[in-house]
Design a protein around this motif. Structure first.
Motif, PDB file in Angstrom:
ATOM      1  N   GLN A 164       0.900  -1.217  -0.072  1.00 61.59           N
ATOM      2  CA  GLN A 164       0.032  -0.025  -0.155  1.00 61.59           C
ATOM      3  C   GLN A 164       0.936   1.280   0.036  1.00 61.59           C
ATOM      4  O   GLN A 164       0.440   2.283  -0.738  1.00 61.59           O
ATOM      5  CB  GLN A 164      -0.952  -0.154   0.911  1.00 61.59           C
ATOM      6  N   ARG A 165       1.975   1.206   0.813  1.00 57.14           N
ATOM      7  CA  ARG A 165       2.814   2.428   0.873  1.00 57.14           C
ATOM      8  C   ARG A 165       3.410   2.639  -0.545  1.00 57.14           C
ATOM      9  O   ARG A 165       3.721   3.680  -1.097  1.00 57.14           O
ATOM     10  CB  ARG A 165       4.003   2.217   1.844  1.00 57.14           C
ATOM     11  N   GLU A 167       2.210   1.561  -3.416  1.00 57.61           N
ATOM     12  CA  GLU A 167       1.245   2.028  -4.169  1.00 57.61           C
ATOM     13  C   GLU A 167       0.884   3.597  -4.054  1.00 57.61           C
ATOM     14  O   GLU A 167       0.634   4.478  -5.083  1.00 57.61           O
ATOM     15  CB  GLU A 167      -0.020   1.409  -3.978  1.00 57.61           C
ATOM     16  N   ARG A 168       0.896   4.188  -2.803  1.00 60.55           N
ATOM     17  CA  ARG A 168       0.723   5.513  -2.400  1.00 60.55           C
ATOM     18  C   ARG A 168       1.960   6.336  -2.902  1.00 60.55           C
ATOM     19  O   ARG A 168       1.601   7.229  -3.643  1.00 60.55           O
ATOM     20  CB  ARG A 168       0.353   5.663  -0.816  1.00 60.55           C
ATOM     21  N   LYS A 169       2.884   5.860  -2.845  1.00 55.83           N
ATOM     22  CA  LYS A 169       4.262   6.425  -3.589  1.00 55.83           C
ATOM     23  C   LYS A 169       4.148   6.548  -4.938  1.00 55.83           C
ATOM     24  O   LYS A 169       4.414   7.577  -5.643  1.00 55.83           O
ATOM     25  CB  LYS A 169       5.411   5.725  -2.845  1.00 55.83           C
ATOM     26  N   GLU A 171       1.169   6.539  -6.808  1.00 54.71           N
ATOM     27  CA  GLU A 171       0.189   7.411  -6.856  1.00 54.71           C
ATOM     28  C   GLU A 171       0.914   8.703  -6.696  1.00 54.71           C
ATOM     29  O   GLU A 171       0.696   9.742  -7.611  1.00 54.71           O
ATOM     30  CB  GLU A 171      -0.719   7.286  -6.131  1.00 54.71           C
ATOM     31  N   GLU A 172       1.721   9.053  -5.610  1.00 53.38           N
ATOM     32  CA  GLU A 172       2.011  10.446  -5.576  1.00 53.38           C
ATOM     33  C   GLU A 172       3.130  10.954  -6.633  1.00 53.38           C
ATOM     34  O   GLU A 172       3.230  11.941  -7.010  1.00 53.38           O
ATOM     35  CB  GLU A 172       2.842  10.553  -4.142  1.00 53.38           C
TER      36      GLU A 172
END
Length: 372
Positions: A164-165, A167-169, A171-172
């Motif tokens: 998830q981290r 994926e968040r990175k 996405e960012e």
């Protein structure tokens, strides 16, 4: 005590200076206190600048407080999320349902673990027996399997969190890349817009130069045409009858009634018919003048009579107006006399009955003794 004395002396000195300014006839009558006004203006400007600075500082402080509050909210949310994850992990490791005392009832398990209870068997009574003979033979294997399952679960959770981290990175990073692409696109659009404006300016300059050239060419042609017209006019004037007095335009035999030109070298004077026509025209003009003058005299007489009538009417109106003014003045004088009599009576009442206590010199000397 010393502060009070100093303050009192300062107030006395300020009062003496103020009294000197107030009772200065030249400054009070002839002008204003320019230094004091300049000091007031400078103080007001300084006060306004201070107020502007305070307002800006308050705005900056409010903005910083808002940013701190937003960051604190984000930190609080992250802390709550971290505590929730830690609580879930703690419950998954240390508060499993199968490790409870009533696991055989709630989890449908047989032979719950009793490792945590290190109470000697001889201290337990018959009613406290929870482990009987033949039970818990494969307890270590099951516990090891449970620990391995828990470890796999935790590993899966950590991998899921890491995923998830990531994926968040990702996405960012994608969002930043989109922002960079948008900035690059905006920069390209600005460059294209600047090039279009430059091309438009170049085209406009070319068009203006062409227009200016066309105007100059038109002016040159107009100037040439005007010069040609002027030369033609000069040539026509030089060669026309005005200067040459062409004999062909004079009266010829059999054309006495036609238009004729005066030739100074051939002219012999007026004929009898021409003189008679001139005399008749002059007589007609004289008669016409007499008739007009008679009409003007009759018109002037009519105007004079009308002006006399209007003058008599105006004099009558002025006479009536003067009589009305005299009557109004008589009424006003009568009213003023009555008002004067009433005021004298009131003044006598004030002087003889109401204001009987006369003020002394000491009463008047107490005024205008201070600048306040």
């Amino acid at each position: 005590m010393a502060d009070d004395v100093t303050r009192l002396e300062r107030r006395r000195a300020a009062e003496v200076a103020r009294r000197g300014r107030i009772f200065d006839v030249r400054r009070r009558v002839m002008g204003v206190d320019v230094p004091a006004l300049e000091l007031q203006v400078s103080e007001r400007r300084r006060r306004e600048e201070t107020e502007v600075g305070v307002a800006r500082a308050l705005d900056a402080l409010s903005l910083s407080h808002d940013q701190m509050y937003i960051q604190k909210q984000k930190d609080e949310e992250e802390r709550k999320a971290e505590l929730a994850r830690d609580l879930v992990q703690y419950r998954a490791v240390h508060q499993r349902p199968e490790d409870s005392l009533d696991a055989d009832l709630t989890c449908d398990l047989k032979g719950a673990s009793m490792i945590a209870f290190s109470v000697p068997e001889w201290e337990l009574g018959p009613a406290s027996m929870q482990v009987f003979q033949g039970e818990g033979l494969r307890e270590e294997d099951s516990r090891r399997a449970q620990m391995e399952e828990t470890a796999r679960t935790l590993r899966a959770q950590r991998e899921e969190s890491a995923k998830q981290r990531r994926e968040r990175k990702h996405e960012e990073l994608q969002a930043e890349m989109r922002m960079v692409q948008g900035d690059q696109r905006a920069l390209r659009l600005q460059i294209l817009e600047a090039e279009c404006k430059r091309a438009a300016r170049v085209a406009l300059s070319s068009f203006n130069r062409a227009q200016a050239e066309e105007v100059r060419e038109r002016q040159r042609k107009g100037k040439q045409l005007k010069e040609a017209e002027d030369r033609a006019e000069i040539a026509h004037t030089v060669t026309s009858d005005l200067l040459t007095e062409c004999p062909d335009s004079a009266v010829r035999p059999g054309q006495e009634g036609a238009a004729w030109r005066v030739l100074t070298d051939r002219w012999k004077g007026l004929t009898a018919e021409q003189r008679g026509a001139i005399l008749r025209e002059r007589e007609e003009q004289r008669a016409e003048g007499e008739r007009r003058r008679a009409i003007d005299r009759r018109r002037e007489l009519a105007w004079d009579s009308q002006w006399q009538e209007q003058g008599r009417a105006q004099e009558e109106a002025e006479r009536r107006s003067r009589e009305a003014e005299r009557e109004r003045r008589r009424q006003m004088d009568k009213y003023n006399q009555e008002l004067s009599l009433s005021q004298r009576r009131h003044q006598q009442f004030l002087n003889k009955r109401l204001y009987t206590n006369q003020a002394t010199d000491h009463y008047f000397s107490q005024f205008n003794s201070s600048s306040r």
